[in-house]
Each structure stands twice: as C-alpha cells, then as structure tokens.
Design an enzyme around this catalytic site. Structure first.
Site, PDB file in Angstrom:
ATOM      1  N   CYS A  93       0.991  -1.144  -0.050  1.00  0.00           N
ATOM      2  CA  CYS A  93       0.075  -0.099   0.187  1.00  0.00           C
ATOM      3  C   CYS A  93       0.857   1.262  -0.203  1.00  0.00           C
ATOM      4  CB  CYS A  93      -0.988   0.096   1.166  1.00  0.00           C
ATOM      5  SG  CYS A  93      -1.689  -1.698   1.488  1.00  0.00           S
ATOM      6  N   ARG A 153       3.410   1.194  -6.190  1.00  0.00           N
ATOM      7  CA  ARG A 153       3.408   0.263  -5.343  1.00  0.00           C
ATOM      8  C   ARG A 153       2.342  -0.721  -5.448  1.00  0.00           C
ATOM      9  NH1 ARG A 153       6.628   1.915  -0.695  1.00  0.00           N
ATOM     10  NH2 ARG A 153       5.222   1.039   0.623  1.00  0.00           N
ATOM     11  N   TRP A 212      -3.523  -2.179  -1.406  1.00  0.00           N
ATOM     12  CA  TRP A 212      -3.583  -3.545  -2.274  1.00  0.00           C
ATOM     13  C   TRP A 212      -4.222  -4.576  -1.132  1.00  0.00           C
ATOM     14  CZ3 TRP A 212      -1.610  -4.788  -6.814  1.00  0.00           C
ATOM     15  CH2 TRP A 212      -1.219  -6.073  -6.991  1.00  0.00           C
ATOM     16  N   ASN A 254      -0.343   0.206   6.207  1.00  0.00           N
ATOM     17  CA  ASN A 254       0.154  -0.727   5.509  1.00  0.00           C
ATOM     18  C   ASN A 254       1.092  -1.960   6.136  1.00  0.00           C
ATOM     19  OD1 ASN A 254       1.746  -1.870   3.295  1.00  0.00           O
ATOM     20  ND2 ASN A 254       3.493  -0.470   3.245  1.00  0.00           N
ATOM     21  N   GLY A 255       0.718  -3.116   5.701  1.00  0.00           N
ATOM     22  CA  GLY A 255       1.110  -4.214   6.499  1.00  0.00           C
ATOM     23  C   GLY A 255      -0.035  -5.352   6.793  1.00  0.00           C
ATOM     24  N   GLU A 291      16.595 -14.151 -15.922  1.00  0.00           N
ATOM     25  CA  GLU A 291      16.094 -12.823 -16.047  1.00  0.00           C
ATOM     26  C   GLU A 291      15.401 -12.341 -17.048  1.00  0.00           C
ATOM     27  OE1 GLU A 291      15.872 -10.849 -13.437  1.00  0.00           O
ATOM     28  OE2 GLU A 291      15.650  -8.953 -14.615  1.00  0.00           O
ATOM     29  N   LYS A 334      11.707 -11.118 -16.975  1.00  0.00           N
ATOM     30  CA  LYS A 334      11.100  -9.775 -17.484  1.00  0.00           C
ATOM     31  C   LYS A 334       9.805  -9.940 -18.395  1.00  0.00           C
ATOM     32  CE  LYS A 334      12.641  -7.175 -15.304  1.00  0.00           C
ATOM     33  NZ  LYS A 334      13.022  -8.111 -14.251  1.00  0.00           N
ATOM     34  N   GLU A 343       6.572 -11.183 -16.380  1.00  0.00           N
ATOM     35  CA  GLU A 343       6.112 -10.331 -15.342  1.00  0.00           C
ATOM     36  C   GLU A 343       5.280  -9.136 -16.097  1.00  0.00           C
ATOM     37  OE1 GLU A 343       8.420  -8.389 -12.372  1.00  0.00           O
ATOM     38  OE2 GLU A 343      10.381  -8.461 -13.803  1.00  0.00           O
ATOM     39  N   HIS A 399      17.746 -33.029 -21.248  1.00  0.00           N
ATOM     40  CA  HIS A 399      17.206 -33.481 -19.921  1.00  0.00           C
ATOM     41  C   HIS A 399      15.630 -33.058 -19.826  1.00  0.00           C
ATOM     42  CE1 HIS A 399      21.229 -34.624 -18.791  1.00  0.00           C
ATOM     43  NE2 HIS A 399      21.588 -33.291 -18.914  1.00  0.00           N
ATOM     44  N   LYS A 459       5.740  -3.335  -6.238  1.00  0.00           N
ATOM     45  CA  LYS A 459       6.956  -3.129  -6.451  1.00  0.00           C
ATOM     46  C   LYS A 459       7.854  -3.742  -5.188  1.00  0.00           C
ATOM     47  CE  LYS A 459      10.762  -1.161  -8.046  1.00  0.00           C
ATOM     48  NZ  LYS A 459      11.357  -1.739  -9.484  1.00  0.00           N
TER      49      LYS A 459
HETATM   50  C1  AGP Z   1      11.445  -7.946 -10.644  1.00  0.00           C
HETATM   51  O1  AGP Z   1      11.438  -7.438 -11.839  1.00  0.00           O
HETATM   52  C2  AGP Z   1      10.464  -8.084  -9.817  1.00  0.00           C
HETATM   53  N1  AGP Z   1       9.879  -6.839  -9.447  1.00  0.00           N
HETATM   54  C3  AGP Z   1      11.031  -8.830  -8.451  1.00  0.00           C
HETATM   55  O2  AGP Z   1      11.275 -10.100  -8.737  1.00  0.00           O
HETATM   56  C4  AGP Z   1      11.938  -8.379  -7.573  1.00  0.00           C
HETATM   57  O3  AGP Z   1      13.042  -8.432  -7.970  1.00  0.00           O
HETATM   58  C5  AGP Z   1      11.926  -8.889  -6.209  1.00  0.00           C
HETATM   59  O4  AGP Z   1      10.671  -8.724  -5.610  1.00  0.00           O
HETATM   60  C6  AGP Z   1      12.946  -8.445  -5.147  1.00  0.00           C
HETATM   61  O5  AGP Z   1      12.780  -6.955  -4.744  1.00  0.00           O
HETATM   62  P1  AGP Z   1      13.666  -6.357  -4.147  1.00  0.00           P
HETATM   63  O6  AGP Z   1      15.050  -6.191  -4.904  1.00  0.00           O
HETATM   64  O7  AGP Z   1      13.198  -5.003  -3.965  1.00  0.00           O
HETATM   65  O8  AGP Z   1      14.245  -7.060  -2.584  1.00  0.00           O
END
Ligand code: AGP
Length: 613
Positions: A2, A27, A75, A101-102, A485, A489, A492, A508, A608
């Site tokens: 949030c 966020r 959220w 938030n939490g 990676e 990308k 996501e 395999h 985020k």
């Molecule tokens: C990556 O594009 C994502 N946003 C996610 O995997 C992110 O890397 C992961 O949540 C870790 O976040 P942090 O680096 O803030 O700990």
C-alpha cells in the site's frame, strides 16, 4: 503493498495527498481514499479502483482549506478491493481515522473482543481493528492511545492516525513496513516511500521498527512505541529530485529506467574503483581484513531479479576471490536449518530494502553470527538499517515494477564487491584488478552504444512475436542467470509464459517442448562455452524450432543457425557480458508487452516491493 501519504502544515491538504498517492502508484493498489479535518469535523472520501476515480469524487472540494489529512492506496490483503474496504478506516464515532500498510496477524481475535465490547465494524479489513482499538484506549491523549493499542497488535504495520479531538497533530508508527517522514518549514509529511515527498522536501527521517512519530507544523518528534521515550533521529537529505522520479518524457517509467542504465552502472562503481592504482574501495564494509581473509563461504540472499544478480555474482566471486558462493532464494533460506557462523559473509541483495523474505533471512544470519553486508538501492530502508553495512547501488528511484536499472546496478556493485574480496584476500594481482576495473569502466559506453540499435532490433522482433504464448530462454555459465532474468522480464510485464533454462539441460527435458509455436531465445557470447551453446541451438533448429539468438555482430556460427539475431558487441573481457546481454532482453520484454497493450509499469497482481510473506 500500500501507499500512505500524510500532511500537516499551512497548505490545502487534498492536492498534496493526491499528488503523493500518484507518486506511489508503482507500489500497486486496487482502491484509494483520503481523510481530512475541516471546521472541526473529519471528512472521508474513498473509492475502489485507480486514483482517477477518487479524483473525480474530489471535484468541488479539492481546494478545501484543510491543513491536515491522510491518503492511502490499498493493495487488498483482507477483504475485496471495494469502497467499504478502502482506507482510511474510522472508529465508531467517525472522528478518528487510520491508514495502514502491512498485516495485523491477530486481527480476528482483536475484532472479536472489540465487537463483544460493542464496537461496530463496517469493513472486512484487518486495518479497521486498529481504529477501534485506538478508540478503546482513547482518553483524551491520542499518542498514548496509539501506543496502548499497538502493544496489543501482532504483525507488520506502518500507520497514520488522525483525530478530530487533536487536529494539530498526526501520529505515525511502524513495525516491518516502511515509513518515512518529510520535514519542511511549518509543515510535515509522512509517506510509505520517498517519491511522494520529493516535490516538497528532500530532508527526511526514516522510522525504525518500534518507533512512532508525532507530526505537527513545528516538526516531528520520534518516540519508542513500547516505553514512549524520545528517540534521537538524524534527518537525511535525499539526492534524488522530483523529476528523477518522473518519466522524463518516456512512455513508461520502465523504458526510462532501461535507458538510465549506463548512468546507473557508472554511478554505482564511481568513487569505488581506482584504475590507476588497480584498487577498489568499499569503506561501507567495516569488516577487518583478517575477518575477510578468514571467510570460508559467501551467502547471497535475495528474491526475484535480485536473486538473478546474485547468481551472476557467484561466477565473479568464485573465479576471482576463490571463495565458495551459495545463492539462496530468501523464501527458502529462512525456513532451512542453516549452517552459518562468523566465517560466512551473508549478503542480502534488494532494490527496495523492504522485501520481507530477504529481511527475515538477514535477521536469521545475524542471529547465527554471520556478518551481514547488504546491496541495496534505497537509503535508510529496513534491510540497510539492520545490516552491518550497505554497499548502495546508485540507480536512483526505480518506479517501474519490473526491475531493470536496479538489476544492472546490483551487478555493478557485486562486481566491485568481488574485486574487493579478491583484493583483501590477495587472490588477484594488482594488474589483474586493474584489468577488471578497466573492463567494468567500459560498460557504460558499450551500453550507450547498444541501447538504440538493440531497441530498434527488439521492436521488430516484438512485431513478429508478441502474439506467442510460450518462450524458452537458454544460457550457459554466467548467462544462465541472464536467461532466467530475460524470462522473468517477459512473463511479469507481458503475462506470456516464459522459462529460463541452462542450455545444457535441453536434453534433460525442455527439448520435448520445441516446436514452431515456442520461440527460443539463446544467449551466445563468444566465451568458453560458446561452442556448447551453438550445439544446443543446433538441436533446437533440427526440431524446427524458432531461434532468436543474441550474439556477436557478424558471428558466422550463430547467423547460420538462428532465424533472428540481435547483435551484441564483443567486449575485451567476457566477464562483463552479463551487463550487455541483459539489456536486449529487457527491451524485448518491454516491446512485446507494449504490443500486447499491457500495463508495463504496474503489471497485474505485482507490487514493487513484497513487504509481506
Ligand atoms: C523483478 O522485476 C521483480 N520486481 C521482483 O522479482 C523483485 O526483483 C523482487 O521482488 C525482489 O525485490 P527487491 O529487490 O526489492 O528485494
């Protein structure tokens, strides 16, 4: 996750709240609301959905002369994303409001108790429990009532509280969820993250776990929640300005941040490498040379993209510092029976510095006596304040949910860390370190040169491939993490199923997947496993697979096999290839997502920073 914004001062509060919430949109949220005090009464406006809906509801009242208020983007964690569940939440009287938030872990028990005492609940949220709990303890002193209420709460929270009975203060408190205070002349701000404050002030105070703050026009007073004693806090000046957190003319934050990578990589190693001396310097690491020489293992701890950065760093550290490296997913690490002690250096890697699993892992490592050095992008974030030291990445604010410049900045910081360990342990000669520094310093220029041509090539590929529903990414050695990676990308931000795989694993299992409906992205730099990658790509071709290869310009071997080639320059030192091969994969994912009309900066279901388990 949030977003919280609070203000008390001399200006009309609503425009400040809305602007702040907009700067926290990254966020992730699915409802929003504001509350303010005007002529002795509390007013509240909430809506499900995006801020645009809330903004419409503020037509005609946006400039009310209220100087104090709270805003929130929610959220959903307990209860659907509806207006009734949107924050701020009130007590029975409607004169006290809370944003949070939490997660309140014992909310159900508390709710039962409060209902038995006659409190009427109007939402399904855990947060509303806080409003009624504070009401229960309220006896004319808001600060004491908040303290008493929080002593009964279990879980994670960052909260803002406003009460009609004491309109000259805002109260904030935090435990495991971030909260930052902004200080300016005759006004004070509170927020979940820095971008909300930047247009107004860059002087900030980060609340630590177990701390609360009383904000007024005269400033902020910080106290311990448990004993109410004052806490001396030193304000910090954030070097970011508001425009850095804006899009600067790019279509999306993510694209801006992809193009910022040459500068982000440079800013991260700048001041830490001395090429003329063949030395690196990391004063943030206050570990004695003897302790570093005595290390027997390194544990890199992270989630998501940050975990991929750790997987790349493993190759550099093992090759140069000759130290065994384990790279752990923090969500797995925290529930294992760990074997750690003072001979193991634990390195949590995190862009946000607030990822719950990574934070939990570092706390466990500390308990077992392992020294902890963080790699992080956010000054004063929880992970940095609980680590023994932090090597900050200087990527600037990363607003797009998909991590890009933070990743390559993490690589930059980890590359320097690997050289630092090698230097202290004398596992590399000064000349060798000089060469590695020179290679790293060539990265920004190579990225600058490559960005536009890579973007053009990936735009064309996106036109061809945006409608496919499955992708396989292949890489070997230090490019296996880059394949992971690249796949992350794509999945996501475009919601396409994509898997990263070690190319050597094809026989395999994954080779069974190959057909004309699943493009294969193969990373084929000219390094010591190039021939092996070529044979893997041959296997794909012989099964009528579609191959998109990233390889060196004019590479005969790749051009002969792959139907599509994205050219990547051959650097003098292949150890810096991960920086180069990452960028085209980021751009490919971005352009495919745009072609599919996806919400690139705020992909569905993603936040985020994952500050809860
Ligand atoms: C990556 O594009 C994502 N946003 C996610 O995997 C992110 O890397 C992961 O949540 C870790 O976040 P942090 O680096 O803030 O700990």
């Amino acid at each position: 996750m949030c977003g919280i914004v609070g203000y008390i001062g001399h200006r009309c509060v609503l425009p400040i709240l809305l602007d702040g919430l907009r700067r926290l949109e990254y966020r992730g949220y699915d409802s929003a609301g504001v509350a303010y005090i005007l002529e002795g009464s509390v007013h509240r406006v909430r809506s499900e959905g995006k801020l645009g809906k809330l903004d419409l509801l503020l037509d005609g009242i946006r400039d009310v002369p209220s100087p104090v208020g709270l805003g929130h983007t929610r959220w959903a964690t307990h209860g659907e994303p509806t207006e009734a569940n949107a924050h701020p939440h009130t007590d029975c009287t409607g004169n006290l409001v809370v944003v949070h938030n939490g997660i309140i872990e014992n909310y159900y028990t508390l709710r039962q108790q409060l209902q038995n005492e006659g409190h009427i609940f109007k939402s399904e949220t855990d947060t509303e429990v806080l409003a009624h709990l504070i009401e229960k303890h309220l006896n004319g002193n808001l600060v004491q009532a908040v303290r008493d209420a929080l002593m009964e709460v279990k879980g994670a929270y960052a909260i803002g509280v406003l009460w009609q009975g004491d309109p000259d203060i805002l109260v904030a408190a935090r435990k495991q969820s971030p909260m930052v205070l902004g200080l300016a002349d005759n006004e004070c701000f509170l927020a979940s993250d820095i971008p909300a404050l930047l247009p107004y002030t860059r002087d900030v105070i980060f609340l630590d776990d177990g701390e609360m703050a009383i904000l007024s026009r005269n400033g902020a007073e910080v106290r311990h929640i448990d004993n109410g004693k004052p806490v001396v806090k030193v304000s910090q000046t954030i070097s970011w300005n508001a425009t850095m957190a804006e899009k600067a003319g790019y279509k999306h934050f993510m694209l801006k941040e992809i193009y910022e990578q040459p500068q982000a990589v440079l800013n991260t190693y700048r001041g830490r490498v001395m090429p003329e001396l063949g030395e690196v310097s990391l004063p943030e690491i206050e570990l004695s040379p003897d302790l570093i020489k005595g290390l027997r293992r390194i544990v890199l701890l992270a989630c998501g993209t940050s975990w991929h950065a750790g997987l790349v760093a493993k190759y550099w550290i093992e090759k140069w510092a000759r130290l065994p490296v384990e790279v752990d997913l923090a969500s797995e690490f925290r529930y294992r029976h760990l074997i750690l002690d003072e001979t193991v250096l634990t390195v949590p890697i995190s862009q946000s510095g607030e990822t719950a699993d990574t934070l939990a892992g570092l706390r466990m490592a500390k308990e077992l006596g392992s020294p902890v050095i963080a790699i992080c992008n956010v000054v004063g974030s929880t992970i940095t304040r609980e680590s023994g030291g932090t090597v900050y990445t200087h990527a600037g604010p990363e607003i797009g949910v998909a991590s890009t410049k933070a990743f390559t900045s993490q690589l930059s910081a980890l590359y320097v860390l690997a050289l630092y360990l090698s230097q202290v342990r004398n596992s590399l000669t000064r000349g060798a370190i000089m060469g590695k520094i020179s290679a790293l310093m060539s990265v920004p220029g190579l990225l600058e040169e490559g960005l536009v041509p890579w973007h053009q090539q990936t735009m064309e590929l996106a036109d061809t491939f945006y409608s496919y529903s499955d992708f396989l990414y292949l890489g070997r050695d230090i490019h296996f993490p880059i394949a992971l990676e690249g796949a992350l990308k794509l999945k996501e931000i475009s919601y396409i199923h994509a898997e990263g795989y070690a190319a050597g694993e094809m026989k395999h299992g994954p080779i069974a997947l190959i057909d004309r409906k699943m493009p294969v992205v193969a990373l084929a730099p000219h390094d010591h496993v190039y021939e092996k990658v070529l044979s893997n790509v041959e296997e794909v071709k012989s099964r009528r697979g579609i191959i998109i290869a990233l390889g060196e310009k004019g590479d005969e071997g790749i051009s002969r096999i792959a139907q599509y080639v994205v050219s990547v320059p051959r650097p003098e030192d292949p150890d810096i290839n991960p920086f180069l091969y990452t960028i085209p994969l980021q751009l490919l994912a971005y352009e495919i997502a745009v072609a599919r009309g996806c919400d690139v900066d705020q992909p569905r279901n993603l936040a985020k920073s994952v500050t809860v388990e």
